[in-house]
Design a protein around this motif. Structure first.
Motif, PDB file in Angstrom:
ATOM      1  N   LEU A  37     -37.086  -6.226  14.341  1.00  0.00           N
ATOM      2  CA  LEU A  37     -36.637  -6.698  15.647  1.00  0.00           C
ATOM      3  C   LEU A  37     -36.129  -8.130  15.541  1.00  0.00           C
ATOM      4  N   THR A  38     -35.174  -8.468  16.386  1.00  0.00           N
ATOM      5  CA  THR A  38     -34.715  -9.848  16.520  1.00  0.00           C
ATOM      6  C   THR A  38     -34.616 -10.181  18.002  1.00  0.00           C
ATOM      7  N   ASP A  39     -34.845 -11.441  18.337  1.00  0.00           N
ATOM      8  CA  ASP A  39     -34.619 -11.878  19.707  1.00  0.00           C
ATOM      9  C   ASP A  39     -34.148 -13.324  19.709  1.00  0.00           C
ATOM     10  N   ARG A  40     -33.559 -13.739  20.835  1.00  0.00           N
ATOM     11  CA  ARG A  40     -33.025 -15.093  20.941  1.00  0.00           C
ATOM     12  C   ARG A  40     -33.112 -15.564  22.390  1.00  0.00           C
ATOM     13  N   PHE A  41     -33.598 -16.786  22.563  1.00  0.00           N
ATOM     14  CA  PHE A  41     -33.602 -17.461  23.851  1.00  0.00           C
ATOM     15  C   PHE A  41     -32.535 -18.553  23.818  1.00  0.00           C
ATOM     16  N   THR A  42     -31.783 -18.692  24.916  1.00  0.00           N
ATOM     17  CA  THR A  42     -30.758 -19.733  24.980  1.00  0.00           C
ATOM     18  C   THR A  42     -30.825 -20.443  26.329  1.00  0.00           C
ATOM     19  N   MET A  43     -30.459 -21.723  26.307  1.00  0.00           N
ATOM     20  CA  MET A  43     -30.394 -22.515  27.524  1.00  0.00           C
ATOM     21  C   MET A  43     -29.229 -23.484  27.396  1.00  0.00           C
ATOM     22  N   ASN A  67     -35.617 -15.551  16.664  1.00  0.00           N
ATOM     23  CA  ASN A  67     -36.734 -15.009  15.889  1.00  0.00           C
ATOM     24  C   ASN A  67     -36.328 -13.675  15.269  1.00  0.00           C
ATOM     25  N   ALA A  68     -36.825 -13.433  14.080  1.00  0.00           N
ATOM     26  CA  ALA A  68     -36.624 -12.139  13.421  1.00  0.00           C
ATOM     27  C   ALA A  68     -37.946 -11.728  12.777  1.00  0.00           C
ATOM     28  N   GLU A  69     -38.294 -10.466  12.940  1.00  0.00           N
ATOM     29  CA  GLU A  69     -39.549  -9.962  12.385  1.00  0.00           C
ATOM     30  C   GLU A  69     -39.326  -8.557  11.858  1.00  0.00           C
ATOM     31  N   PRO A 122     -40.104   5.945  -0.562  1.00  0.00           N
ATOM     32  CA  PRO A 122     -39.422   5.134   0.458  1.00  0.00           C
ATOM     33  C   PRO A 122     -40.115   5.130   1.816  1.00  0.00           C
ATOM     34  N   LEU A 123     -40.641   6.268   2.249  1.00  0.00           N
ATOM     35  CA  LEU A 123     -41.263   6.325   3.570  1.00  0.00           C
ATOM     36  C   LEU A 123     -42.578   5.540   3.634  1.00  0.00           C
ATOM     37  N   ASP A 124     -43.190   5.272   2.476  1.00  0.00           N
ATOM     38  CA  ASP A 124     -44.381   4.417   2.461  1.00  0.00           C
ATOM     39  C   ASP A 124     -44.013   2.951   2.683  1.00  0.00           C
ATOM     40  N   GLU A 125     -42.803   2.607   2.293  1.00  0.00           N
ATOM     41  CA  GLU A 125     -42.402   1.200   2.283  1.00  0.00           C
ATOM     42  C   GLU A 125     -42.059   0.660   3.674  1.00  0.00           C
ATOM     43  N   ILE A 126     -41.724   1.541   4.610  1.00  0.00           N
ATOM     44  CA  ILE A 126     -41.186   1.060   5.888  1.00  0.00           C
ATOM     45  C   ILE A 126     -42.240   0.421   6.791  1.00  0.00           C
ATOM     46  N   THR A 127     -43.517   0.472   6.401  1.00  0.00           N
ATOM     47  CA  THR A 127     -44.565  -0.191   7.189  1.00  0.00           C
ATOM     48  C   THR A 127     -45.328  -1.226   6.365  1.00  0.00           C
ATOM     49  N   LYS A 128     -44.866  -1.521   5.161  1.00  0.00           N
ATOM     50  CA  LYS A 128     -45.621  -2.383   4.248  1.00  0.00           C
ATOM     51  C   LYS A 128     -45.112  -3.820   4.197  1.00  0.00           C
ATOM     52  N   GLY A 129     -44.052  -4.124   4.929  1.00  0.00           N
ATOM     53  CA  GLY A 129     -43.503  -5.471   4.887  1.00  0.00           C
ATOM     54  C   GLY A 129     -44.127  -6.392   5.926  1.00  0.00           C
ATOM     55  N   ASP A 130     -43.906  -7.673   5.771  1.00  0.00           N
ATOM     56  CA  ASP A 130     -44.361  -8.664   6.741  1.00  0.00           C
ATOM     57  C   ASP A 130     -43.454  -9.891   6.594  1.00  0.00           C
ATOM     58  N   GLN A 131     -42.299  -9.814   7.242  1.00  0.00           N
ATOM     59  CA  GLN A 131     -41.315 -10.883   7.146  1.00  0.00           C
ATOM     60  C   GLN A 131     -41.084 -11.488   8.527  1.00  0.00           C
ATOM     61  N   LYS A 132     -41.107 -12.800   8.589  1.00  0.00           N
ATOM     62  CA  LYS A 132     -40.850 -13.506   9.831  1.00  0.00           C
ATOM     63  C   LYS A 132     -39.953 -14.701   9.570  1.00  0.00           C
ATOM     64  N   SER A 133     -39.018 -14.929  10.469  1.00  0.00           N
ATOM     65  CA  SER A 133     -38.165 -16.104  10.368  1.00  0.00           C
ATOM     66  C   SER A 133     -37.879 -16.623  11.767  1.00  0.00           C
ATOM     67  N   LYS A 164     -33.857 -26.443  12.852  1.00  0.00           N
ATOM     68  CA  LYS A 164     -34.949 -26.195  11.917  1.00  0.00           C
ATOM     69  C   LYS A 164     -35.118 -24.693  11.744  1.00  0.00           C
ATOM     70  N   SER A 165     -35.239 -24.270  10.511  1.00  0.00           N
ATOM     71  CA  SER A 165     -35.462 -22.845  10.238  1.00  0.00           C
ATOM     72  C   SER A 165     -36.665 -22.695   9.317  1.00  0.00           C
ATOM     73  N   GLU A 166     -37.424 -21.637   9.549  1.00  0.00           N
ATOM     74  CA  GLU A 166     -38.598 -21.336   8.741  1.00  0.00           C
ATOM     75  C   GLU A 166     -38.596 -19.842   8.408  1.00  0.00           C
ATOM     76  N   ARG A 167     -39.009 -19.532   7.206  1.00  0.00           N
ATOM     77  CA  ARG A 167     -39.055 -18.131   6.783  1.00  0.00           C
ATOM     78  C   ARG A 167     -40.320 -17.889   5.967  1.00  0.00           C
ATOM     79  N   ARG A 168     -40.962 -16.743   6.251  1.00  0.00           N
ATOM     80  CA  ARG A 168     -42.153 -16.339   5.513  1.00  0.00           C
ATOM     81  C   ARG A 168     -42.034 -14.872   5.150  1.00  0.00           C
ATOM     82  N   ASP A 169     -42.378 -14.545   3.919  1.00  0.00           N
ATOM     83  CA  ASP A 169     -42.247 -13.159   3.447  1.00  0.00           C
ATOM     84  C   ASP A 169     -43.500 -12.786   2.666  1.00  0.00           C
ATOM     85  N   ILE A 170     -44.262 -11.839   3.210  1.00  0.00           N
ATOM     86  CA  ILE A 170     -45.457 -11.324   2.530  1.00  0.00           C
ATOM     87  C   ILE A 170     -45.190  -9.889   2.107  1.00  0.00           C
ATOM     88  N   LYS A 171     -45.307  -9.632   0.824  1.00  0.00           N
ATOM     89  CA  LYS A 171     -45.162  -8.260   0.316  1.00  0.00           C
ATOM     90  C   LYS A 171     -46.550  -7.735  -0.019  1.00  0.00           C
TER      91      LYS A 171
END
Length: 301
Positions: A37-43, A67-69, A122-133, A164-171
């Motif tokens: 999922l991705t989302d964005r707030f703007t003002m 945000n992206a997750e 492949p079908l095991d992999e689609i729930t094993k990620g944890d990426q946030k930016s 400022k950008s931040e990224r975290r990736d847990i495998k």
């Protein structure tokens, strides 16, 4: 399939000497990647004020937060399928393995103390990620215009921006990427004890970057026309500064989400499986890099 949602509200108003515009927005997208999922707030808000006939002031502020997750360690299916006819699950819904890096005949028969399951499902992999930016950006602008004489105008403008950008990736340790890495290095010592140069656990990566800039400009504009003659001229001064910083930590291994702890690599040269080639394990490099540029210029035309 991709689903996009957009919400926006804006307001505008003013009178003869004052005008303003403001808006708020929210975007949300479910991408083509499962569990992402991705989302964005703007003002945004800008205003123009003319307190005197020959004097005008303008200002604007713009802000966005993106945000992206993703919980997907696979990505898009098309990136891993070597053939459109490969089956990912049997008739009972059980996830099936497909070739990745190695032949199935090899991973089906590979035997060594301490080896983890080496199959790629492949079908095991689609729930094993944890990426946030996340990316945060703010932009401020101000300007002043003044008519000194008919045809002669002075203007001052200033812009400031920071991001400022931040990224975290847990495998997770159950992903094929981590299991494959552990299996390539696992070995035994002279006592027959299993040694894991790449420790059991997840991998953790994190990086961030910041950037800021400002720009100041002072300018004179002259525009005059009489009879069949016309003169157009500008003269000014421009100053700018841009600054960037990048921080990237080395990949951490043996990560435990519950305790937020890591394990240490066993540094040295190791023989890899399969093939027997050698590779060196080292602590990795902590990267801290920065850049600062300043510009001054004068112009006349």
């Amino acid at each position: 399939s991709r689903i996009d949602q957009q919400y926006n509200v804006n307001i505008t108003g003013g009178g003869t000497n004052y005008k303003y515009y403001g808006s708020l927005g929210y975007d949300k997208s479910r991408t083509n990647v499962v569990n992402a999922l991705t989302d964005r707030f703007t003002m945004r808000y800008n205003s123009n004020w003319k307190p005197l006939k020959k004097f005008e002031i303008g200002a604007e502020i713009a802000w966005s937060l993106s945000n992206a997750e993703s919980k997907n360690a696979l990505g898009e299916y098309t990136s891993v399928l070597s053939s459109p006819y490969l089956m990912l699950a049997d008739e009972n819904g059980n996830h099936l393995s497909i070739p990745k890096k190695y032949r199935l005949s090899y991973v089906d028969t590979a035997r060594f103390p301490g080896l983890m399951d080496w199959h790629f499902r492949p079908l095991d992999e689609i729930t094993k990620g944890d990426q946030k930016s996340q990316m945060n950006d703010i932009h401020l602008t101000g300007r002043i215009n003044y008519e000194i004489l008919p045809g002669l105008e002075a203007s001052l403008s200033y812009q400031w921006q920071k991001s400022k950008s931040e990224r975290r990736d847990i495998k997770d340790q159950s992903t094929f990427f981590v299991r494959d890495l552990i299996n390539q290095y696992v070995t035994v010592n002279s006592l027959g004890q299993v040694i894991y140069p790449i420790p059991i656990g997840s991998t953790y990566e994190q990086n961030s970057s910041t950037g800021s800039s400002w720009n100041f400009r002072a300018q004179l504009n002259f525009n005059k026309q009489w009879q069949v003659h016309q003169v157009n001229a500008i003269a000014g001064f421009d100053a700018r500064e841009m600054q960037n910083e990048i921080i990237q930590m080395p990949t951490q291994y043996g990560f435990d989400k519950q305790t937020f702890t890591f394990k240490t690599l066993q540094y040295g040269t190791w023989n890899l499986r399969p093939g027997g080639s050698s590779a060196v394990l080292n602590p990795g490099t902590y990267l801290l890099a920065g850049l600062l540029n300043r510009f001054n210029s004068y112009y006349l035309n």
